[in-house]
Design a protein around this motif. Structure first.
Motif, short mmCIF file in Angstrom:
data_model
loop_
_atom_site.label_atom_id
_atom_site.label_comp_id
_atom_site.label_asym_id
_atom_site.label_seq_id
_atom_site.Cartn_x
_atom_site.Cartn_y
_atom_site.Cartn_z
N LEU A 87 0.84 -1.20 0.00
CA LEU A 87 0.00 0.00 0.00
C LEU A 87 0.87 1.25 0.00
N ALA A 88 1.99 1.20 0.72
CA ALA A 88 2.90 2.34 0.73
C ALA A 88 3.42 2.64 -0.67
N VAL A 89 3.75 1.59 -1.41
CA VAL A 89 4.21 1.77 -2.80
C VAL A 89 3.10 2.41 -3.64
N HIS A 90 1.88 1.96 -3.44
CA HIS A 90 0.74 2.50 -4.19
C HIS A 90 0.51 3.97 -3.86
N LEU A 91 0.53 4.31 -2.58
CA LEU A 91 0.30 5.70 -2.18
C LEU A 91 1.45 6.59 -2.64
N ASN A 92 2.65 6.06 -2.63
CA ASN A 92 3.79 6.82 -3.12
C ASN A 92 3.64 7.14 -4.60
N ALA A 93 3.13 6.16 -5.36
CA ALA A 93 2.91 6.38 -6.79
C ALA A 93 1.84 7.45 -7.02
N ILE A 94 0.78 7.43 -6.20
CA ILE A 94 -0.26 8.47 -6.30
C ILE A 94 0.35 9.83 -6.01
N TYR A 95 1.14 9.89 -4.95
CA TYR A 95 1.79 11.15 -4.58
C TYR A 95 2.67 11.67 -5.72
N LEU A 96 3.52 10.81 -6.26
CA LEU A 96 4.46 11.25 -7.30
C LEU A 96 3.73 11.71 -8.56
N LYS A 97 2.65 11.02 -8.90
CA LYS A 97 1.89 11.42 -10.08
C LYS A 97 1.40 12.86 -9.94
N HIS A 98 0.79 13.16 -8.80
CA HIS A 98 0.24 14.51 -8.62
C HIS A 98 1.33 15.52 -8.31
N ARG A 99 2.40 15.07 -7.70
CA ARG A 99 3.54 15.95 -7.40
C ARG A 99 4.10 16.55 -8.69
N TYR A 100 4.12 15.76 -9.76
CA TYR A 100 4.66 16.25 -11.03
C TYR A 100 3.57 16.74 -11.98
N ASP A 101 2.49 15.98 -12.12
CA ASP A 101 1.47 16.34 -13.10
C ASP A 101 0.74 17.63 -12.75
N ASP A 102 0.62 17.93 -11.47
CA ASP A 102 -0.18 19.09 -11.05
C ASP A 102 0.68 20.29 -10.65
N MET A 103 1.94 20.25 -10.99
CA MET A 103 2.84 21.35 -10.64
C MET A 103 2.43 22.63 -11.38
N LYS A 104 2.42 23.73 -10.67
CA LYS A 104 2.09 25.03 -11.26
C LYS A 104 3.30 25.95 -11.15
#
Length: 229
Positions: A87-104
């Motif tokens: 689950l930690a790996v899954h949550l980390n992947a969610i975090y990284l996706k939004h960390r980069y994709d949603d950068m302003k």
């Protein structure tokens, strides 16, 4: 004459704190969907505090920041009594996706980079891990120096010397721009290159650390560079 400019990344080109907390919120939402009772025991503030503690514990042992973030998610799940490395790996992947994709980017970032591109050799010099191709800046920079790739951090002058070498220019032709007096300005001075302190918040400088230039917006960079022509 200025021929090369290196930029710090986080809090210079974009608001790292804002996108980091947003990405943590997305991970927390996913955790709540999968395990609401455990997620109810978490807040973003707790997640930030755990990441800071884990980062300090791993300092000097683990330099890859994505590995540090994953370790923080593992510790976060243990903290709420729900240890689960998968689950930690899954949550980390969610975090990284939004960390980069949603950068302003800050409003002055792209106009400044576009105006300087082609006139100067541009680069990134960062203690973070926001690689340009993951942030919508692929092809913008001619050199990229990230602390985690070398096992040292700004203000270590060796990072600045690596950046100067990669730029193909001399130290007297090199300019570094960043928001941190301690990391960016001190490091540049130790390496013998000019520094620009980006002081967006107009903070008082009571640290006795003097940059070569101080600006409140990146759009002022062009005028500084033109002074050396």
């Amino acid at each position: 004459m200025i021929k090369a400019i290196s930029f710090d990344a986080d809090d210079t080109l974009w608001d790292f704190e804002k996108v980091m907390r947003h990405a943590l919120g997305c991970a927390l939402t996913e955790f709540h969907r999968l395990s609401p009772a455990a997620a109810d025991r978490l807040t973003i503030e707790k997640m930030v505090a755990i990441r800071q503690r884990v980062g300090e514990e791993l300092r000097g042992k683990v330099v890859n920041l994505e590995e540090v973030r994953l370790a923080a998610f593992k510790e976060t799940l243990r903290h709420v009594g729900a240890p689960d490395d998968g689950l930690a790996v899954h949550l980390n992947a969610i975090y990284l996706k939004h960390r980069y994709d949603d950068m302003k980017f800050f409003d002055d970032t792209l106009p400044t980079l576009n105006a300087l591109q082609g006139r100067y050799v541009l680069g990134l010099l960062s203690n973070g891990n926001s690689y340009p191709e993951r942030c919508g800046l692929g092809g913008m920079f001619q050199f990229v120096v990230f602390a985690q790739d070398y096992g040292i951090e700004k203000p270590d002058p060796r990072l600045f010397e690596i950046a100067v070498s990669q730029s193909g220019c001399g130290k007297d032709e090199f300019l570094h721009v960043g928001d941190s007096l301690q990391s960016d300005v001190v490091g540049a001075r130790r390496a013998g290159v000019r520094s620009v302190w980006l002081n967006r918040e107009r903070r008082q400088n009571d640290m006795g650390i003097l940059p070569d230039f101080e600006i409140v917006t990146l759009t002022a960079l062009a005028d500084i560079c033109e002074r050396f022509e």
